[in-house]
Design a protein around this motif. Structure first.
Motif, short mmCIF file in Angstrom:
data_model
loop_
_atom_site.label_atom_id
_atom_site.label_comp_id
_atom_site.label_asym_id
_atom_site.label_seq_id
_atom_site.Cartn_x
_atom_site.Cartn_y
_atom_site.Cartn_z
N THR A 39 0.89 -1.93 -0.04
CA THR A 39 -0.07 0.12 -0.32
C THR A 39 0.80 1.37 -0.22
O THR A 39 1.97 1.79 0.34
N VAL A 40 0.42 2.28 -0.71
CA VAL A 40 1.05 3.73 -0.45
C VAL A 40 0.09 4.47 0.00
O VAL A 40 -1.50 4.64 -0.63
N GLN A 41 0.18 5.31 1.12
CA GLN A 41 -0.23 5.46 1.71
C GLN A 41 -0.06 7.84 1.99
O GLN A 41 0.69 8.58 1.79
N GLY A 60 1.95 21.99 -6.05
CA GLY A 60 3.18 21.09 -5.60
C GLY A 60 3.61 19.07 -5.63
O GLY A 60 2.78 19.12 -7.17
N ASP A 61 2.91 19.17 -4.72
CA ASP A 61 3.78 17.33 -4.67
C ASP A 61 1.91 16.85 -4.93
O ASP A 61 2.09 15.43 -5.46
N VAL A 62 0.76 17.91 -4.74
CA VAL A 62 -0.45 17.52 -5.36
C VAL A 62 -1.31 18.08 -5.72
O VAL A 62 -0.97 18.89 -5.72
N ARG A 63 -2.01 17.68 -7.07
CA ARG A 63 -3.05 18.59 -7.79
C ARG A 63 -3.86 18.01 -8.17
O ARG A 63 -4.43 17.23 -8.30
N VAL A 64 -5.11 18.26 -8.17
CA VAL A 64 -6.03 18.14 -7.90
C VAL A 64 -7.15 18.55 -9.11
O VAL A 64 -7.20 19.92 -8.78
N TRP A 65 -7.97 18.20 -9.77
CA TRP A 65 -9.03 19.04 -10.81
C TRP A 65 -9.94 18.13 -11.45
O TRP A 65 -9.85 16.47 -12.14
N ALA A 77 -2.99 14.00 -9.25
CA ALA A 77 -1.46 14.02 -9.39
C ALA A 77 -1.08 14.21 -8.51
O ALA A 77 -0.80 14.76 -8.26
N LEU A 78 -0.21 13.49 -8.55
CA LEU A 78 1.27 13.04 -7.01
C LEU A 78 2.09 13.00 -7.39
O LEU A 78 2.72 12.17 -8.82
N SER A 79 3.47 14.08 -6.92
CA SER A 79 4.24 13.66 -7.34
C SER A 79 5.14 13.60 -6.05
O SER A 79 5.05 14.31 -5.14
N SER A 80 6.21 12.51 -6.12
CA SER A 80 7.40 12.41 -4.89
C SER A 80 8.79 11.79 -5.33
O SER A 80 9.13 11.95 -7.03
N PRO A 81 9.91 11.85 -4.69
CA PRO A 81 10.75 11.36 -4.69
C PRO A 81 10.50 10.18 -5.95
O PRO A 81 11.62 9.73 -6.96
N GLY A 83 8.91 9.25 -7.31
CA GLY A 83 8.27 8.53 -8.50
C GLY A 83 6.97 9.85 -8.73
O GLY A 83 6.07 10.43 -8.29
N GLU A 84 5.98 9.57 -10.53
CA GLU A 84 4.98 10.60 -10.19
C GLU A 84 4.01 9.32 -11.00
O GLU A 84 3.74 8.46 -11.56
N ALA A 85 2.11 9.77 -10.37
CA ALA A 85 1.50 9.32 -10.63
C ALA A 85 0.37 10.41 -11.19
O ALA A 85 -0.21 11.01 -10.19
N LEU A 86 -1.29 9.81 -11.71
CA LEU A 86 -2.22 10.79 -12.23
C LEU A 86 -3.12 9.56 -11.80
O LEU A 86 -3.22 8.69 -13.03
N MET A 87 -3.83 9.34 -10.99
CA MET A 87 -5.07 9.19 -10.50
C MET A 87 -6.25 9.26 -11.63
O MET A 87 -6.59 10.63 -11.07
#
Length: 138
Positions: A39-41, A60-65, A77-81, A83-87
């Protein structure tokens, strides 16, 4: 169930769980189940998620639209060291969850639900002559 966008034409299902606690009224915790046992929290600002249902928010690390395709979808959109993910989340389920959080703690009343003593257990007691101390001894 959210979708992890892999490409313009492909996405993968990602089971997710959103949790809201009255004791932490500014935050929403989301757990993404990325594998059989993995899991990733992430912890999000409730205000950010609420705003992102209607208009693009976050820098920043979290964008929502809201999805511009009209598919009743909210994009995260999630961004961390690592990697990145678009959910993508179904807008109706997302909005129902946020309405439930707003019913539990109406926006603007969050501070009434924060227990500062529990949040900072190692903080020293107030000085003897402080109004807070006097009220406790009355």
């Amino acid at each position: 169930m959210l979708r992890l966008v892999v490409s313009e034409s492909s996405s993968l299902p990602v089971p997710a769980e959103a949790v809201y606690r009255v004791s932490d009224p500014y935050a929403v915790q989301m757990t993404f189940h990325t594998g059989a046992e993995e899991t990733v929290q992430w912890v999000f600002s409730r205000e950010l998620l609420t705003g992102g249902v209607r208009t693009p928010v976050g820098t920043g690390d979290v964008r929502v639209w809201p999805s511009m395709t009209g598919k009743g979808t909210v994009c995260i959109a999630l961004s961390s060291p690592e990697g990145e993910a678009l959910m993508q989340a179904p807008a109706g389920a997302f909005q129902a969850f946020l309405r439930a959080t707003h019913k539990a703690v109406p926006p603007g009343t969050e501070r009434k639900h924060v227990n500062v003593d529990a949040a900072f257990p190692d903080s020293p007691p107030p000085p003897v002559d402080s109004p807070q101390r006097k009220n406790n001894n009355a």
